[in-house]
Design a protein around this motif. Sequence first.
Motif: not given
Length: 156
Positions: A19-26, A32-33, A38-44
């Motif tokens: 859900t985070y990826r679908r809403t925030m990736k763009g 930041y790119g 990195l996103q998975k680790a930071g999210f967790a």
Amino acid sequence: MNLDFRQAAAGDSEWLFDTYRRTMKGFVTSAYGWDEDLQKAGFAKSLRQGSCQIVTWEGTRCGFVHWEVEPDLVWLRMLCIVPEMQNKSIGSATIAKVMTLSSYLQKQLYLNVFVCNRAAYDWYRRIGFVEIENDGKVSTLALAPSPSPAHTERHI
């Protein structure tokens, strides 16, 4: 709208990140790119702090809200509504819950929003948040205090 909230559990972690990826990736990519690992680790890591609740409507998971109560403030970490459920007042009802918590605890509510996410930025401004910092990529907003009833003039 009758929303239900429940505490996120370990079994929700894949859905939460998706859900985070679908809403925030763009927005993350624009600012930041996007590095998936990195996103998975930071999210967790972020989810281990504060409280994360799944928002459901008629039994369907439609988003989540994550906040942290600090000694002098409440920090809204994330509010993500799945794209197909956006613009149905789910976000409004969800932020109202966090605003009520902040008011009950008598602590100011803060959040960060990507500057490139104009729809979210403008929405937060419309519901009473004011910008207190902006680095060009992320804006920090604080909920403006409501005038106390003793200081509000009444016109009859």
